[in-house]
Design a protein around this motif. Structure first.
Motif, PDB file in Angstrom:
ATOM      1  N   THR A 115       0.843  -1.186   0.000  1.00  0.00           N
ATOM      2  CA  THR A 115       0.000   0.000   0.000  1.00  0.00           C
ATOM      3  C   THR A 115       0.877   1.232   0.000  1.00  0.00           C
ATOM      4  N   ARG A 116       0.499   2.191  -0.782  1.00  0.00           N
ATOM      5  CA  ARG A 116       1.263   3.433  -0.835  1.00  0.00           C
ATOM      6  C   ARG A 116       0.990   4.262   0.403  1.00  0.00           C
ATOM      7  N   ARG A 117       1.948   5.069   0.756  1.00  0.00           N
ATOM      8  CA  ARG A 117       1.818   5.967   1.890  1.00  0.00           C
ATOM      9  C   ARG A 117       0.799   7.065   1.554  1.00  0.00           C
ATOM     10  N   ILE A 118       0.007   7.461   2.527  1.00  0.00           N
ATOM     11  CA  ILE A 118      -0.989   8.510   2.308  1.00  0.00           C
ATOM     12  C   ILE A 118      -0.264   9.843   2.186  1.00  0.00           C
ATOM     13  N   ARG A 119      -0.518  10.547   1.122  1.00  0.00           N
ATOM     14  CA  ARG A 119       0.093  11.859   0.885  1.00  0.00           C
ATOM     15  C   ARG A 119      -0.941  12.928   1.192  1.00  0.00           C
ATOM     16  N   TYR A 120      -0.557  13.843   2.043  1.00  0.00           N
ATOM     17  CA  TYR A 120      -1.441  14.940   2.393  1.00  0.00           C
ATOM     18  C   TYR A 120      -1.046  16.173   1.591  1.00  0.00           C
ATOM     19  N   PRO A 121      -2.007  17.000   1.196  1.00  0.00           N
ATOM     20  CA  PRO A 121      -1.663  18.177   0.398  1.00  0.00           C
ATOM     21  C   PRO A 121      -0.847  19.178   1.226  1.00  0.00           C
ATOM     22  N   THR A 122       0.033  19.877   0.543  1.00  0.00           N
ATOM     23  CA  THR A 122       0.859  20.887   1.181  1.00  0.00           C
ATOM     24  C   THR A 122       0.011  22.109   1.497  1.00  0.00           C
ATOM     25  N   VAL A 123       0.171  22.613   2.691  1.00  0.00           N
ATOM     26  CA  VAL A 123      -0.575  23.808   3.091  1.00  0.00           C
ATOM     27  C   VAL A 123       0.245  25.022   2.675  1.00  0.00           C
ATOM     28  N   LYS A 124      -0.332  25.852   1.844  1.00  0.00           N
ATOM     29  CA  LYS A 124       0.351  27.051   1.376  1.00  0.00           C
ATOM     30  C   LYS A 124      -0.418  28.260   1.876  1.00  0.00           C
ATOM     31  N   LYS A 125       0.280  29.098   2.584  1.00  0.00           N
ATOM     32  CA  LYS A 125      -0.361  30.306   3.108  1.00  0.00           C
ATOM     33  C   LYS A 125       0.042  31.480   2.225  1.00  0.00           C
ATOM     34  N   SER A 126      -0.912  32.016   1.537  1.00  0.00           N
ATOM     35  CA  SER A 126      -0.645  33.186   0.705  1.00  0.00           C
ATOM     36  C   SER A 126      -1.935  33.985   0.580  1.00  0.00           C
ATOM     37  N   THR A 127      -1.760  35.202   0.167  1.00  0.00           N
ATOM     38  CA  THR A 127      -2.945  36.027  -0.027  1.00  0.00           C
ATOM     39  C   THR A 127      -3.563  35.681  -1.372  1.00  0.00           C
ATOM     40  N   ALA A 128      -4.857  35.658  -1.407  1.00  0.00           N
ATOM     41  CA  ALA A 128      -5.561  35.333  -2.644  1.00  0.00           C
ATOM     42  C   ALA A 128      -5.484  36.527  -3.590  1.00  0.00           C
ATOM     43  N   LYS A 129      -5.045  36.258  -4.799  1.00  0.00           N
ATOM     44  CA  LYS A 129      -4.967  37.322  -5.798  1.00  0.00           C
ATOM     45  C   LYS A 129      -6.327  37.450  -6.480  1.00  0.00           C
ATOM     46  N   GLN A 130      -6.707  38.678  -6.716  1.00  0.00           N
ATOM     47  CA  GLN A 130      -7.974  38.910  -7.401  1.00  0.00           C
ATOM     48  C   GLN A 130      -7.798  38.656  -8.892  1.00  0.00           C
ATOM     49  N   LYS A 131      -8.781  37.986  -9.444  1.00  0.00           N
ATOM     50  CA  LYS A 131      -8.734  37.696 -10.870  1.00  0.00           C
ATOM     51  C   LYS A 131      -9.105  38.955 -11.643  1.00  0.00           C
ATOM     52  N   LYS A 132      -8.503  39.090 -12.804  1.00  0.00           N
ATOM     53  CA  LYS A 132      -8.817  40.248 -13.651  1.00  0.00           C
ATOM     54  C   LYS A 132     -10.217  40.086 -14.220  1.00  0.00           C
ATOM     55  N   GLN A 133     -10.918  41.181 -14.225  1.00  0.00           N
ATOM     56  CA  GLN A 133     -12.256  41.195 -14.783  1.00  0.00           C
ATOM     57  C   GLN A 133     -12.145  41.282 -16.306  1.00  0.00           C
ATOM     58  N   VAL A 134     -12.671  40.292 -16.965  1.00  0.00           N
ATOM     59  CA  VAL A 134     -12.661  40.290 -18.431  1.00  0.00           C
ATOM     60  C   VAL A 134     -13.933  41.003 -18.900  1.00  0.00           C
ATOM     61  N   PRO A 135     -13.789  42.040 -19.688  1.00  0.00           N
ATOM     62  CA  PRO A 135     -14.990  42.731 -20.144  1.00  0.00           C
ATOM     63  C   PRO A 135     -15.811  41.822 -21.075  1.00  0.00           C
ATOM     64  N   GLN A 136     -17.087  41.781 -20.813  1.00  0.00           N
ATOM     65  CA  GLN A 136     -17.961  40.946 -21.624  1.00  0.00           C
ATOM     66  C   GLN A 136     -18.557  41.769 -22.744  1.00  0.00           C
TER      67      GLN A 136
END
Length: 138
Positions: A115-136
């Motif tokens: 059985t493979r070892r359980i891999r847990y996701p890496t916790v990354k602490k960063s500020t969320a970047k705002q996505k650019k608004q695409v004009p419709q």
């Protein structure tokens, strides 16, 4: 809020705790093991204060063994005690059995599932970047 006359005592307490965290991370290798589960991490973290107490209690039983670039100290720090713990371990001995002679290992047994070892996701602490608004378009 504590009185101003008590504040400096609290700062000294915090100052000592900060140095213990630095000592635990650097000298006792708090963050070095690559542990799999949170329970293992908690157990390892529970052992660190016990190791610190062991070093503090062994301070009177070890002799200072400074490295060539270190000055001798009359009062040993926990790092110096850890450096000199080899003489205590040599005097106590070990409960471990002597190693067996080397030979060819049998390897993995046939039919046993791996059985493979359980891999847990890496916790990354960063500020969320705002996505650019695409004009419709209309």
């Amino acid at each position: 809020m504590p009185a101003l006359s008590q504040l400096w005592r609290l700062y000294f307490r915090r100052f000592a705790i900060d140095h213990w965290y630095r000592f635990a991370k650097q000298r006792l290798h708090w963050t070095l093991p690559n542990l799999s589960t949170p329970e293992q991490c908690e157990r390892w973290s529970d052992l660190l204060p016990l190791m610190t107490w062991q070093l503090w209690l062994a301070r009177d039983f070890v002799t200072d063994n400074p490295l060539p670039w270190q000055k001798p100290k009359p009062k040993l720090s926990p790092g110096r005690v850890a450096q000199a713990m080899g003489e205590i371990f040599a005097a106590i001995g070990t409960p471990a059995v002597p190693p067996k002679p080397r030979g060819k290992s049998p390897g993995w047994t046939e039919g046993q599932t791996r059985t493979r070892r359980i891999r847990y996701p890496t916790v990354k602490k960063s500020t969320a970047k705002q996505k650019k608004q695409v004009p419709q378009s209309a």
